[in-house]
Design an enzyme around this catalytic site. Structure first.
Site, PDB file in Angstrom:
ATOM      1  N   GLY A   8       0.831  -1.203   0.000  1.00 12.94           N
ATOM      2  CA  GLY A   8       0.000   0.000   0.000  1.00 12.94           C
ATOM      3  C   GLY A   8       0.863   1.249   0.000  1.00 12.94           C
ATOM      4  N   GLY A  10       0.087   4.540  -0.109  1.00 17.33           N
ATOM      5  CA  GLY A  10      -0.785   5.701   0.062  1.00 17.33           C
ATOM      6  C   GLY A  10      -0.251   6.724   1.043  1.00 17.33           C
ATOM      7  CB  VAL A  86      -4.684  -2.383   1.986  1.00 17.83           C
ATOM      8  CG1 VAL A  86      -3.461  -3.064   1.393  1.00 17.83           C
ATOM      9  CG2 VAL A  86      -5.270  -3.222   3.116  1.00 17.83           C
ATOM     10  CB  THR A  90     -17.481   3.155   5.793  1.00 19.51           C
ATOM     11  OG1 THR A  90     -16.581   3.916   6.601  1.00 19.51           O
ATOM     12  CG2 THR A  90     -18.736   2.858   6.574  1.00 19.51           C
ATOM     13  CG  LEU A 159       1.521   9.422  10.297  1.00 18.42           C
ATOM     14  CD1 LEU A 159       1.870   9.090   8.856  1.00 18.42           C
ATOM     15  CD2 LEU A 159       2.744   9.832  11.080  1.00 18.42           C
ATOM     16  CD  GLU A 161      -3.805  13.288   5.123  1.00 19.01           C
ATOM     17  OE1 GLU A 161      -3.976  14.024   4.144  1.00 19.01           O
ATOM     18  OE2 GLU A 161      -4.490  12.294   5.362  1.00 19.01           O
ATOM     19  CG  PHE A 222     -10.679  10.615  23.397  1.00 20.08           C
ATOM     20  CD1 PHE A 222     -11.444   9.483  23.193  1.00 20.08           C
ATOM     21  CD2 PHE A 222     -10.265  10.894  24.689  1.00 20.08           C
ATOM     22  CE1 PHE A 222     -11.789   8.637  24.234  1.00 20.08           C
ATOM     23  CE2 PHE A 222     -10.599  10.060  25.756  1.00 20.08           C
ATOM     24  CZ  PHE A 222     -11.365   8.925  25.526  1.00 20.08           C
ATOM     25  CB  CYS A 272      -8.724   8.807  10.413  1.00 22.68           C
ATOM     26  SG  CYS A 272      -7.419   7.889   9.604  1.00 22.68           S
TER      27      CYS A 272
END
Length: 480
Positions: A8, A10, A86, A90, A159, A161, A222, A272
């Site tokens: 992956g 990405g 990968v 949903t 992480l 972005e 959270f 996320c």
């Protein structure tokens, strides 16, 4: 030489492996993906993702101990440690649709690992996955093991972005979860030794598998909860004449709360937050905890409410219609310093305005026209599938134009919406923009980046989230 392979290429796999290669010159790192175009981009001067500092890190070790390849099976066969990064979208149909994670890509990766492996492997979950995924992956690998011993670890990424390289260079913590068996502990130690090249030992936390998997979902829940909390307050501030920035500042001074993630905005986005909360909700429901599930659901409901409220405010302020009116959109990425548009609030705001027949002119310094058109014509959750499995050539939205200059976007616009907090939007010549707009000219600041008082002095009618309302806006209340 230890060999690492990451499946992956990405937003997670690429930067994480680049930093591991940069910090561990004695380890060979291969990033593999079945997307030929994506791997070609990683091997070019134009990387497939924008992230400050990423170019330098990749170029410092690409071709030395960092390789990008489409030969997935070769590198999996050779690797000692395999990271799996990968897509975990949903589900859109079947059991758990709209909430549960779809582990199709994960399962096919696990089966491929079992097919090609001839030596013992440590398999590391890097994608955000539901609790107990490791157990399912373990079953697939052990039932197809052909004498190969597999250890599954959970090593979730934390992480942000826009600061991913900084976060990787100096992480708050590295979390490694594994089995509490001698083999499991040896696998944890092996991965810990990789990170120990540059991460202080006290920042490497070792837990059991389930704790590591759940910690990732909990952390994102959270953080999203804090954003929804301050956004809920922003609505109350507007109703009472309070200023959300002042309230946030006062609240954040409490050391038990702190100041981070307390900026009111048009809503949270990114790959996320929503996905992980929906996942958490589903896990709670499956474990007979409906009250806990409903609690977390509310975080997403408030986020949706905030986006709807913003659109309603725009429409009601402009004489209850934006039909045929040009609206300038400043910013499309979900936050500054990234080109990522996954779950960006701009999508829902733009769709809301298009639903009222507005014409949109969009400017974002890092997002392409192709990406914007794709986002505005895709169904919910489609974005989280590999590009080659997304709907082909989505129809472009006729009332949308994408331009490469903020002044061009605003020319002739009845109103402008700031949806990403790019620094350049603070320093534009708003007098020049005002002079080229029909009057009354509106600014709807969804990120509180401009000084509303200065803009009012120019002549704009200004709406800033959570700030005391312009008298014009008080006379035209937004209907929820």
């Amino acid at each position: 030489m230890v060999k690492i392979c990451c499946i992956g290429a990405g937003y997670v796999g690429g930067p994480t492996m680049a930093v591991i290669a940069h910090k561990c010159p004695d380890i060979e790192v291969a990033v593999v993906d079945i997307s030929v175009s994506r791997i070609a981009a990683w091997n070019s001067d134009q990387l497939p993702i924008y992230e400050p500092g990423l170019d330098d890190v990749v170029k410092s070790c690409r071709g030395k101990n960092l390789f990008f390849s489409t030969d997935v099976e070769k590198h999996v066969f050779e690797a000692d440690i395999i990271f799996v990064s990968v897509n975990t979208p949903t589900k859109t149909r079947g059991l758990g649709a709209g909430k549960a994670a779809d582990l199709t890509y994960w399962e096919s990766a696990a089966r491929m690992i079992a097919d090609v492996s001839k030596s013992d492997k440590i398999v590391v979950e890097k994608s955000t996955v539901p609790v107990k995924t490791a157990e399912a992956i373990e079953k697939i690998l052990t039932h197809n093991s052909k004498g190969v011993n597999y250890q599954i670890l959970s090593n979730p990424e934390f992480l942000a972005e826009g600061t991913a390289i900084e976060d990787l260079f100096a992480p708050d913590r590295v979390l490694i979860g594994g089995r509490e068996t001698p083999d499991g502990q040896r696998a944890i130690k092996a991965l810990k030794e990789v990170y120990a090249h540059w991460v202080p030992e006290e920042r490497i936390i070792c837990t059991n598998l389930w704790s590591a998997e759940l910690s990732k979902l909990a952390a994102n829940a959270f953080l999203a909860q804090r954003i929804s909390s301050v956004n809920a307050m922003s609505a109350l501030c507007e109703a009472t004449g309070a200023d959300v920035a002042q309230v946030s500042h006062a609240v954040g001074k409490d050391t038990r709360i702190g100041h981070k993630f307390l900026n009111a905005s048009v809503g949270f986005g990114g790959s996320c937050f929503q996905k992980d909360i929906l996942n958490l909700v589903y896990i709670c429901e499956c474990n007979g905890l409906p009250e806990v599930a409903n609690y977390w659901k509310q975080v997403i409901k408030v986020n949706d409410y905030q986006k709807n409220r913003f659109v309603n405010r725009i429409v009601s302020s402009m004489f209850n219609t934006v039909s045929g009116k040009k609206i300038a959109i400043f910013g499309f990425a979900f936050k500054k310093d990234t080109g990522d548009t996954r779950e960006t609030p701009a999508i829902d705001v733009c769709k809301g305005l298009l639903g009222d027949k507005a014409t949109l002119s969009i400017y974002d310094p890092q997002v392409t026209e192709e990406q914007i058109q794709r986002d505005l014509s895709m169904n919910k959750f489609d974005w989280d599938h590999p590009v080659h499995l997304q709907p082909m050539s989505p129809s472009s939205v006729k009332q949308v134009s994408v331009v490469w200059d903020a002044y061009e976007a605003a020319k002739g616009a009845h109103g402008l919406c700031i949806l990403t907090e790019w620094d350049e939007f603070k320093n534009l010549d708003y007098k020049k923009i005002y002079d080229n707009m029909p009057k009354p000219a509106f600014v709807f600041d969804g990120r509180n980046v401009v000084n509303p008082q200065k803009l009012r002095e120019i002549g704009f009618i200004v709406y800033s989230i959570g700030k005391p309302l312009d008298s014009w806006l008080k006379d035209m209340p937004a209907v929820a």
